[in-house]
Design a protein around this motif. Sequence first.
Motif, PDB file in Angstrom:
ATOM      1  N   GLY A   1      -4.927  42.168  26.332  1.00  0.00           N
ATOM      2  CA  GLY A   1      -4.163  43.251  25.730  1.00  0.00           C
ATOM      3  C   GLY A   1      -4.931  44.539  25.710  1.00  0.00           C
ATOM      4  N   PRO A   2      -4.308  45.600  25.202  1.00  0.00           N
ATOM      5  CA  PRO A   2      -4.963  46.893  25.156  1.00  0.00           C
ATOM      6  C   PRO A   2      -6.089  46.898  24.135  1.00  0.00           C
ATOM      7  N   SER A   3      -7.072  47.729  24.365  1.00  0.00           N
ATOM      8  CA  SER A   3      -8.172  47.837  23.423  1.00  0.00           C
ATOM      9  C   SER A   3      -7.695  48.511  22.152  1.00  0.00           C
ATOM     10  N   LYS A   4      -8.330  48.181  21.053  1.00  0.00           N
ATOM     11  CA  LYS A   4      -7.977  48.788  19.776  1.00  0.00           C
ATOM     12  C   LYS A   4      -8.311  50.279  19.802  1.00  0.00           C
ATOM     13  N   VAL A   5      -7.500  51.077  19.146  1.00  0.00           N
ATOM     14  CA  VAL A   5      -7.772  52.501  19.089  1.00  0.00           C
ATOM     15  C   VAL A   5      -8.208  52.864  17.679  1.00  0.00           C
TER      16      VAL A   5
ATOM     17  N   GLU B   1       0.083  57.955  23.613  1.00  0.00           N
ATOM     18  CA  GLU B   1      -1.233  57.682  23.061  1.00  0.00           C
ATOM     19  C   GLU B   1      -2.005  56.771  24.016  1.00  0.00           C
ATOM     20  N   PRO B   2      -3.324  56.670  23.864  1.00  0.00           N
ATOM     21  CA  PRO B   2      -4.114  55.841  24.777  1.00  0.00           C
ATOM     22  C   PRO B   2      -3.806  54.363  24.620  1.00  0.00           C
ATOM     23  N   CYS B   3      -3.927  53.636  25.701  1.00  0.00           N
ATOM     24  CA  CYS B   3      -3.884  52.167  25.696  1.00  0.00           C
ATOM     25  C   CYS B   3      -2.530  51.582  25.296  1.00  0.00           C
ATOM     26  N   GLN B   4      -1.448  52.299  25.498  1.00  0.00           N
ATOM     27  CA  GLN B   4      -0.148  51.767  25.095  1.00  0.00           C
ATOM     28  C   GLN B   4       0.378  50.749  26.103  1.00  0.00           C
TER      29      GLN B   4
END
Length: 233
Positions: free
Chosen positions: A204-208, A143-146
């Motif tokens: 951190g990664p952006s929220k999805v 998934e994106p941004c993991q």
Amino acid sequence: EEEESEEELSLQLDEDGPLTRSMVFIPGARVADDFLAEGSVEALRRCAEVCFQARPSKGRYSSGKTFWTPWTQEPRCELEALALAILRRHCPDPAASAGVEWWTLCLETDADVGWHWDRDYVLEDSGVNLHPMLGTVTYLSEEPCQLSTMAVDVVSPATREEAAPVPLPAADAQALCVVVPPRAGRHLVFDGRFLHGAPCWGSGPSKVTDAEHGRRVTFLAALLQRDRGLENS
């Protein structure tokens, strides 16, 4: 002489740690893409989500359950078959009793996995750090941004003072670090004594969004040269 009424448990240490054959694993971490058969990832992911046991805890470690599969076991489910395939790929000819301890993680995309060593958390209270021969991560989502998995060649000692924390390297020390971004079907194997985790860097990664299904699903397997698993749940 009169026989002892209680059987004593002996623990043999070698230079690499307790109950492990002295071995050299070079390089200390390896990555294989397309480790899983084409078309098998989605089914394994669904099984991993059902099997997910880890939960937050107020103690030192998360609560939950791991699963133990010996070398001689016939697989009884898809995840046990995967565990045995990993064991037999990396340890095709064990010198003694061997098996694999396995579990799954199904976390939100922005949920990190703190730095840790895999070890027997019961024995550590007695001053013994018992690590697996090899640790592995098999990725079942993309998934994106993991967050990426990181393994550092920082090895904890085989023994330590009771209840004393394992010392970390000095702040200015150098260490080799392997960073592995998730990819469905990708497989990471590393020296079981290495410090590792999936930490959150900076902001951190952006929220999805819900439509992006922000879940990171992984299958974890620790290869052990012994006849039972680590007490690490």
